[in-house]
Design an enzyme around this catalytic site. Structure first.
Site, mmCIF file in Angstrom:
data_model
loop_
_atom_site.group_PDB
_atom_site.id
_atom_site.type_symbol
_atom_site.label_atom_id
_atom_site.label_comp_id
_atom_site.label_asym_id
_atom_site.label_seq_id
_atom_site.Cartn_x
_atom_site.Cartn_y
_atom_site.Cartn_z
ATOM 1 N N GLN A 71 0.817 -1.205 0.000
ATOM 2 C CA GLN A 71 0.000 0.000 0.000
ATOM 3 C C GLN A 71 0.857 1.264 0.000
ATOM 4 O O GLN A 71 2.040 1.246 0.325
ATOM 5 C CB GLN A 71 -0.924 0.012 1.221
ATOM 6 C CG GLN A 71 -2.044 -1.015 1.139
ATOM 7 C CD GLN A 71 -3.046 -0.850 2.274
ATOM 8 O OE1 GLN A 71 -2.928 -1.485 3.308
ATOM 9 N NE2 GLN A 71 -4.025 0.004 2.089
ATOM 10 N N HIS A 72 0.213 2.360 -0.362
ATOM 11 C CA HIS A 72 0.693 3.742 -0.182
ATOM 12 C C HIS A 72 1.771 4.205 -1.147
ATOM 13 O O HIS A 72 1.983 5.404 -1.290
ATOM 14 C CB HIS A 72 1.230 3.969 1.241
ATOM 15 C CG HIS A 72 0.369 3.477 2.343
ATOM 16 N ND1 HIS A 72 -0.958 3.817 2.454
ATOM 17 C CD2 HIS A 72 0.639 2.661 3.397
ATOM 18 C CE1 HIS A 72 -1.469 3.223 3.532
ATOM 19 N NE2 HIS A 72 -0.523 2.514 4.109
ATOM 20 N N ASP A 238 -2.263 -4.889 0.004
ATOM 21 C CA ASP A 238 -1.786 -6.182 0.508
ATOM 22 C C ASP A 238 -2.555 -6.671 1.719
ATOM 23 O O ASP A 238 -2.859 -7.865 1.828
ATOM 24 C CB ASP A 238 -0.277 -6.136 0.786
ATOM 25 C CG ASP A 238 0.151 -4.969 1.656
ATOM 26 O OD1 ASP A 238 -0.701 -4.180 2.121
ATOM 27 O OD2 ASP A 238 1.376 -4.836 1.866
#
Length: 472
Positions: A71-72, A238
């Site tokens: 992520q991110h 994830d």
């Protein structure tokens, strides 16, 4: 027998699993490493994916594919779809100052008011890991790159786009084919999980303009098809993919011990925690996924095992040979700074040392208990947000340690389920691919061991919390 493929593009590697869409039976798999670091060019992800696909025997016979990704991570594209700069990953902390600035600005200088604003608007108070804070850092430190940003996407979005045939000499106009899902969009900092919408004003205040953003697909939607004709599902972040992979439902809390530690729950209602401990994410099945993340988990075990000059298996046996409570030793495991609590510049600390308790076994036990206690605080934060925690599903590489399993059962006070070792993120992506193919999520069996809830008779958690409070 229809086959589906699940991809896990994580911080460290890319894994591919090919499974039977009906039963979930594993047919074949592949794996390839990513370069180390908190900044990486996305081309490395694509190269690793191709290697992992080759190891898995190719995907020519696969009917549907889905990508679960870290992520991110900030992937910035120019108007021609080219990557502008290496992606900043979730574990890159250079934007911690930008996060604080965004909070203060939203509150007109009052950080508490700013935190309340962000929790209400997006479900998450800005920290260095979020895409938004990285964009804010980009605007302040690399203004020419910031001005060139025509589209922003996340690692799983970019890989999905590449699987559809875009990205390499694709030319202008194909940015509109970018897609994402609720779970990954909710980790950007400019998307409201509760309302299901992007927040363009937030991007103007951070990046300076509103770039093209990926379309947000529903849990059963498809992004399109590969050039070979395989359906490509929406994909997921994830953690949301891992929840699918272990079959987590409402009442389940997933506790993952990998490079980072995460505690997240499937919930029917969105979270909005102004303290910043809980991120109010969405999940990949239409519910919500309130989540607490720590920077320190199995690397604490790696470092302690190296210090003691033992293997990880020997480290676990050493920890098991010590009594619960480690003879009074308490390790606060902030080795790499910390995200929850938000202490990016913190270091770890060891408390309660005496000549009598300073032994290899007690040090190993204190490392295990410190990491589990850190995650227990995450569980408590979820419960304060109204999460009904009935069962803990313990996953990740660290979950296979008997010492970790024993400590979790003793310190968490809940039934603990430990699934067999597996690629939960890739498995969850495969399950989502099957759902996109058939219109419903398949009920694949989970092979797991259940541990009864224990009791913290040695007062380990309360002692840990007293030591951790010294960082406040």
């Amino acid at each position: 027998m229809a086959l589906v493929a699940g991809i896990d593009s994580s911080t460290q590697s890319c894994k591919v699993v090919v499974r039977d869409a009906d039963t979930g039976a594993l047919v074949r798999s592949g794996r390839a490493n990513h370069p180390e670091g908190s900044e990486i060019h996305p081309d490395h992800w694509w190269t690793a994916l191709q290697e992992a696909i080759q190891q898995a025997g190719g995907l020519n016979d696969v009917a549907a594919i889905s990508v679960g990704g870290q992520q991110h991570g900030m992937v910035c594209l120019d108007a021609d779809g080219r990557v502008i700069r290496p992606a900043l990953l979730w574990n890159d902390t250079r934007s911690s100052g930008a996060a604080l600035e965004l909070i203060r600005t939203a509150g007109d200088g009052d950080t508490a008011a700013g935190a309340r604003y962000w929790a209400g608007a997006t479900g998450t108070v800005p920290v260095a890991s979020l895409t938004l804070t990285k964009l804010h850092w980009l605007a302040a430190n690399e203004p020419e790159n910031a001005a060139a940003v025509a589209a922003v996407c996340l690692p799983h979005d970019w890989l999905t786009w590449r699987l559809l045939g875009y990205g390499e000499n694709s030319g202008p106009g194909n940015l509109e084919a970018l897609t994402t899902d609720r779970s990954d969009a909710s980790g950007t900092g400019y998307y409201s999980a509760a309302a299901g919408t992007y927040l363009p004003d937030v991007l103007v205040s951070s990046l300076g303009h509103v770039p093209l953003l990926p379309d947000v697909l529903g849990p059963l939607d498809a992004a399109g098809k590969t050039p070979a004709g395989a359906l490509v599902a929406a994909g997921a972040g994830d953690n949301a993919a891992a929840a699918l992979g272990v079959g987590a439902g409402i009442g389940d809390v997933v506790m993952s011990l990998g490079t980072s530690g995460t505690v997240f729950a499937v919930s029917g209602t969105p979270a909005a925690d102004p303290s910043g401990l809980v991120a109010g994410f969405a999940d990949a099945a239409g519910n919500y996924l309130p989540l607490v993340c720590t920077l320190n988990a199995t690397r604490v075990f790696d470092a302690t095992a190296a210090l003691l000059d033992v293997s990880l298996a020997e480290f676990s046996e050493l920890a098991l040979s010590a009594e619960s409570g480690a003879g009074g030793l308490t390790l606060v495991p902030y080795f790499d700074g910390e995200r929850t609590p938000n202490l990016p510049d913190a270091t770890g600390s060891l408390h309660g040392i005496t000549r009598g308790n300073y032994t290899p076994a007690n040090l190993a036990r204190a490392a295990v208990e410190g990491v589990v206690c850190s995650l227990a605080d995450g569980l408590a934060a979820l419960q304060e947000q109204g999460v009904d925690a009935r069962r803990i599903i313990l996953v990740g590489g660290g979950a296979q340690s008997r010492a970790v399993q024993e400590a979790a059962a003793q310190l968490l006070g809940k039934e603990v389920t430990v699934p067999r070792p597996g690629e939960y993120v890739a498995d969850g992506a495969a399950r989502q691919a099957a759902a996109a193919l058939t219109g419903t999520f398949p009920q694949w069996a989970l092979d797991a061991v259940d541990l009864a809830a224990g009791q913290d008779d040695a007062g380990v958690l309360s002692r840990y919390r007293r030591c951790a409070a010294l960082y406040a």
